[in-house]
Motif scaffolding. Sequence first.
Motif, mmCIF file in Angstrom:
data_model
loop_
_atom_site.group_PDB
_atom_site.id
_atom_site.type_symbol
_atom_site.label_atom_id
_atom_site.label_comp_id
_atom_site.label_asym_id
_atom_site.label_seq_id
_atom_site.Cartn_x
_atom_site.Cartn_y
_atom_site.Cartn_z
ATOM 1 N N PHE A 181 3.355 10.109 1.882
ATOM 2 C CA PHE A 181 3.451 9.610 3.244
ATOM 3 C C PHE A 181 4.460 8.472 3.336
ATOM 4 C CE2 PHE A 181 2.118 9.468 7.496
ATOM 5 C CZ PHE A 181 2.022 8.152 7.886
ATOM 6 N N LEU B 9 0.856 -1.188 0.000
ATOM 7 C CA LEU B 9 0.000 0.000 0.000
ATOM 8 C C LEU B 9 0.887 1.231 0.000
ATOM 9 C CD1 LEU B 9 -2.870 1.147 0.289
ATOM 10 C CD2 LEU B 9 -2.503 1.136 2.742
ATOM 11 N N THR B 10 0.777 1.992 -1.051
ATOM 12 C CA THR B 10 1.622 3.186 -1.153
ATOM 13 C C THR B 10 0.758 4.423 -1.039
ATOM 14 O OG1 THR B 10 3.001 1.967 -2.708
ATOM 15 C CG2 THR B 10 3.366 4.335 -2.523
ATOM 16 N N LEU B 11 1.171 5.270 -0.154
ATOM 17 C CA LEU B 11 0.460 6.531 0.003
ATOM 18 C C LEU B 11 1.407 7.641 -0.402
ATOM 19 C CD1 LEU B 11 -0.883 5.395 3.396
ATOM 20 C CD2 LEU B 11 -2.325 5.941 1.448
ATOM 21 N N GLN B 12 0.982 8.309 -1.453
ATOM 22 C CA GLN B 12 1.858 9.330 -1.997
ATOM 23 C C GLN B 12 2.151 10.397 -0.967
ATOM 24 O OE1 GLN B 12 3.326 8.907 -4.604
ATOM 25 N NE2 GLN B 12 4.149 10.882 -5.232
#
Lengths: 90, 400
Positions: A47, A42-45
């Motif tokens: 963060f 899960l990639t949170l731009q």
Amino acid sequence: MNNKDFITELATRSNVSVKDAQKMVEAFTIALADSMEVGDSLTLQGFGSFEIKKKLERIVVNPATKQRQLVPPKLAISFKPGTSLKDKTK
Amino acid sequence: MDKKVLIQDVTTLLSARLNITKKAAEGVFRSFFDIIAEGLIRDKYVRIKGFGTFKIIVVGERESVNIKTGERFQIDSHTKVSFTPDAFLKDLVNRPFSEFKTTILNEGVNEEVLDAADKTKDNLQPQEDITEREETASVSVPSAAKETEEEVKVEDEHAEVSEEETKMLIPEIVHSTTMSEAVSKKEDKEINTPQASEEARNEAPKEVEPGNATSEIPVSVCVPQEEKMEVAAVAQEATDAEISLPSVQPHPRPWKRIATFSFIVIIIIGVVGAILYLQKNKSPEAQAVQQTNSVRRQQPATQTQTADATAQTATQPRRNYTILLMQGVPEDAAKAHVEKMKKEGYTEAEVTKYNGNTAIVYGYYATYDEATAKWRELKDIPFFKNSLPATVKEESKNQQ
């Protein structure tokens, strides 16, 4: 910032009750776990990214009892902060 | 399997779960992490119950070496953001491995044994997967080093272990089946492995891919609990694994082959038998026998009368009864025997055909009773030892 503060802050920001905020957190946790299970990170731009890693089984020795034990393999979450976060917290 | 989840996906999930609009969910989402960042800056520590703890960690100065030039240089102190998942999240994520528990090892089991066991697994049909290859490449210690330092040392020894056993976790169920079967077959006698390996199989398939492999340390399918007790046995039999496995695998198939083969054999035997049987039946004498028998038994009386009439025209009257001495003998022998008998005074001895075979008969009688009576007189004589009264077949029909 402990949990209570966090939830309160979240509630105020999103104009929801504290209870709802709590539920949101739980929902998010489950959503994250689900995607982890399937193997997606899960990639949170801005963060960071949450990845799943496998940990091997290994032999450990209990120093007190000198007993050898086998720790089974497991999956663990690892977090890699994104650049913005790193900058913010420098 | 290694796709990155987009924020939109998560917000969609959130909105679905909580019955709020997607926009609202997105808003929540963003503020979620903004707050975390702010909290970190403020307090250097953010704890979210059920989720985990974000901490800022200060890494002190240290010396390091420039790999290319070899010169030493200083790495300054800096801050890291670390995340420790809460027990709740940890368990959620670890569901596939939830059944495994820490077990106590017996004496005699040590890393060497484990390594040996895993080295044999190398020889087992490795199924290829690009990610697997990546893993294979990265098996060596450096990859181990990526993990926390505490694990490094042990990891070294298990590097090979991991590499091969990772293959088990790859969502190629067949392969994992192979591997876990390998292990399990070895321990079948000892433990309820199938259960364990099945768990591994069932839960592993959707497993986290070694595609996360960029980083990791492949994980081995652990032999849970009691199984590890027998690791020593596994290792000892490890060498057998490679030999036995190839034969183990095609297990179901030989039975099919054997069944088909035996079926074919049975068919062949049946056909051959039928042919032989038919050949026997098709002989002309046989046909004649069947026909004449029925005729004879209906009209024995008339036949005897007409037989007398025709007797003079025919070479000899045949529609009668006789004493059959022997049949199925070679013609020469029969003739010689008849000569012998004639010399002894049994002039009525004769060579003829009976049921298609060369036979020796003695006398011709009008009725069966006559033949039997004569037979009784003669049966004690050596010549007639194995004789019996018999019905004579018509010569004309015999010659068909």
